[in-house]
Design a protein around this motif. Structure first.
Motif, PDB file in Angstrom:
ATOM      1  N   CYS A  77       0.875  -1.591   0.029  1.00 30.35           N
ATOM      2  CA  CYS A  77       0.410  -0.410   0.024  1.00 30.35           C
ATOM      3  C   CYS A  77       0.782   1.869  -0.146  1.00 30.35           C
ATOM      4  O   CYS A  77       0.411   2.241  -0.137  1.00 30.35           O
ATOM      5  N   LEU A  78       1.929   0.805   0.870  1.00 25.48           N
ATOM      6  CA  LEU A  78       2.635   2.032   0.568  1.00 25.48           C
ATOM      7  C   LEU A  78       3.489   2.387  -0.639  1.00 25.48           C
ATOM      8  O   LEU A  78       3.407   3.461  -1.292  1.00 25.48           O
ATOM      9  N   CYS A  79       3.797   1.272  -1.289  1.00 23.57           N
ATOM     10  CA  CYS A  79       4.167   1.552  -2.546  1.00 23.57           C
ATOM     11  C   CYS A  79       3.438   2.317  -3.968  1.00 23.57           C
ATOM     12  O   CYS A  79       4.180   3.272  -4.209  1.00 23.57           O
ATOM     13  N   ILE A  80       2.523   1.860  -3.939  1.00 25.54           N
ATOM     14  CA  ILE A  80       0.994   1.812  -4.839  1.00 25.54           C
ATOM     15  C   ILE A  80       0.887   3.862  -3.920  1.00 25.54           C
ATOM     16  O   ILE A  80       0.817   4.639  -5.737  1.00 25.54           O
TER      17      ILE A  80
ATOM     18  N   CYS B 181      -7.831  -3.168  -3.343  1.00 27.72           N
ATOM     19  CA  CYS B 181      -7.901  -2.834  -1.889  1.00 27.72           C
ATOM     20  C   CYS B 181      -9.128  -2.357  -1.320  1.00 27.72           C
ATOM     21  O   CYS B 181      -9.460  -3.260   0.042  1.00 27.72           O
ATOM     22  N   TRP B 182     -10.216  -2.965  -2.097  1.00 23.40           N
ATOM     23  CA  TRP B 182     -12.057  -3.562  -1.990  1.00 23.40           C
ATOM     24  C   TRP B 182     -12.059  -4.885  -0.837  1.00 23.40           C
ATOM     25  O   TRP B 182     -12.899  -5.192  -0.672  1.00 23.40           O
ATOM     26  N   GLU B 183     -11.007  -5.302  -1.649  1.00 24.69           N
ATOM     27  CA  GLU B 183     -10.689  -7.020  -1.116  1.00 24.69           C
ATOM     28  C   GLU B 183     -10.423  -7.166   0.683  1.00 24.69           C
ATOM     29  O   GLU B 183     -10.646  -7.772   1.141  1.00 24.69           O
ATOM     30  N   VAL B 184      -8.977  -6.504  -0.109  1.00 25.70           N
ATOM     31  CA  VAL B 184      -8.535  -5.982   1.639  1.00 25.70           C
ATOM     32  C   VAL B 184      -9.330  -5.959   2.732  1.00 25.70           C
ATOM     33  O   VAL B 184      -9.006  -5.774   3.802  1.00 25.70           O
ATOM     34  N   LEU B 185     -10.327  -4.762   2.203  1.00 26.97           N
ATOM     35  CA  LEU B 185     -11.456  -4.187   3.244  1.00 26.97           C
ATOM     36  C   LEU B 185     -11.631  -5.452   3.871  1.00 26.97           C
ATOM     37  O   LEU B 185     -12.628  -4.747   5.380  1.00 26.97           O
TER      38      LEU B 185
ATOM     39  N   ALA C 235      -5.237  -0.472   3.051  1.00 30.10           N
ATOM     40  CA  ALA C 235      -6.289  -0.620   2.144  1.00 30.10           C
ATOM     41  C   ALA C 235      -7.114   0.499   2.295  1.00 30.10           C
ATOM     42  O   ALA C 235      -6.972   1.152   0.651  1.00 30.10           O
ATOM     43  N   LYS C 236      -7.397   0.752   3.191  1.00 29.89           N
ATOM     44  CA  LYS C 236      -8.405   2.193   2.961  1.00 29.89           C
ATOM     45  C   LYS C 236      -8.263   3.195   2.851  1.00 29.89           C
ATOM     46  O   LYS C 236      -8.200   4.331   1.976  1.00 29.89           O
ATOM     47  N   MET C 237      -6.392   3.481   3.374  1.00 27.71           N
ATOM     48  CA  MET C 237      -5.683   5.082   3.243  1.00 27.71           C
ATOM     49  C   MET C 237      -5.042   4.829   1.578  1.00 27.71           C
ATOM     50  O   MET C 237      -4.704   6.018   1.360  1.00 27.71           O
ATOM     51  N   CYS C 238      -4.939   3.477   1.308  1.00 27.68           N
ATOM     52  CA  CYS C 238      -4.782   3.642   0.119  1.00 27.68           C
ATOM     53  C   CYS C 238      -5.399   3.853  -1.159  1.00 27.68           C
ATOM     54  O   CYS C 238      -4.833   4.469  -2.706  1.00 27.68           O
TER      55      CYS C 238
END
Length: 307
Positions: free
Chosen positions: A75-78, A100-104, A115-118
């Motif tokens: 997430c930090l990378c993206i 990202c929504w999958e990871v939620l 994931a939310k912040m990304c």
């Protein structure tokens, strides 16, 4: 491209990230390298796009990792790439948001938060196209009531877009379609029977009003007295059904008066204690027994009876 640990090619990075058996240290190392590679400010946009096409499958694989720490690094990378290259990610943003929504729905709070912040960073820095493709996707996501985390993420995404639209320093001005689409989401949400949905709609309306006061006024002009009160609570930073201290006090006083029943058994002659404190308490009880309305005072007739 290399980090302190050593050089990596695009193919090596992709292979390590897609391999589920890769060492944790290798994965985090190549993610840092991928961030430096794709977010390089000296890299031309056309070259950045080519690099992203090669690296994206590996980045998405890292984003789906079972390790919350790897998800965090991905997430930090993206986010770093999105902030640096912005428009270069425009054609890829939908794919990344879907993951990202999958990871939620992850069981790990670190992964969910990352994931939310990304997703917020992506929506903040990567511009939508002229057809508002991403916005339309977010609006569709608000209807996924069986997936509350995704639904909430989509509402948060729309808020990010509305904040951008309300920014007077923004370089890109939203088109008419943007305002019409967001207006419909808000009006539909305000009609909902779901309390949380109405709350989110009011919160979006606050941002909408900052960006387009004229259109927002048309919405608020049709509010009922109850809706005006709820909207005022949201604008003050509270919940829509929040009750003021004065109203709470009034309701409490009314409730006390409604349930007040004087203790008639304490009326009439009583043998009072010789102890001062006990005697004072007994007199107070006798006084309350003659207080018919629970107002802290008694009528003249009751006063004579008390004496």
């Amino acid at each position: 491209w290399k980090t302190l640990e050593g050089p990596y090619s695009e193919d090596q990075i992709k292979t390590i990230l897609k391999n589920k058996g890769s060492d944790f240290k290798d994965v985090t190392c190549v993610l840092r390298c991928a961030s430096d590679m794709a977010a390089d400010p000296d890299l031309l946009d056309k070259d950045s796009k080519k690099t992203l096409v090669k690296l994206l499958p590996g980045l998405l694989a890292a984003l789906r990792s079972k390790s919350p720490y790897i998800v965090r690094c991905a997430c930090l990378c993206i986010a770093d790439i999105a902030k640096s290259k912005k428009k270069c990610l425009q054609s890829q943003i939908s794919k990344i948001l879907n993951v990202c929504w999958e990871v939620l729905d992850s069981k790990y709070e670190l992964a969910k938060f990352s994931a939310k912040m990304c997703s917020k960073v992506l929506l903040k820095y990567v511009p939508d196209d002229g057809d508002n493709k991403v916005l339309k996707t977010l609006i569709q996501g608000t209807n996924l009531k069986d997936f509350p985390n995704v639904q909430n993420g989509c509402y948060e995404g729309i808020k990010v877009y509305l904040k951008k639209a309300a920014n007077p320093k923004a370089k890109v001005t939203p088109n008419k379609d943007f305002w019409d689409l967001t207006k419909k989401v808000i009006t539909d949400g305000l009609k909902s029977d779901d309390k949380d949905e109405r709350q989110r709609s009011y919160e979006m309306l606050v941002l909408y009003e900052k960006g387009n006061e004229k259109k927002a006024t048309r919405l608020t002009a049709a509010f009922t007295a109850q809706q005006e009160k709820e909207y005022a609570n949201i604008k003050d930073g509270g919940n829509m059904d929040e009750v003021s201290e004065e109203e709470t006090k009034e309701e409490s006083e009314e409730e006390e008066r409604a349930i007040w029943q004087p203790d008639k058994s304490k009326r009439g002659p009583r043998e009072l204690s010789r102890n001062y404190d006990d005697r004072k308490e007994q007199l107070g009880e006798s006084f309350d027994a003659y207080d018919d309305e629970g107002e802290g005072m008694i009528t003249t007739d009751r006063c004579i009876q008390f004496l």
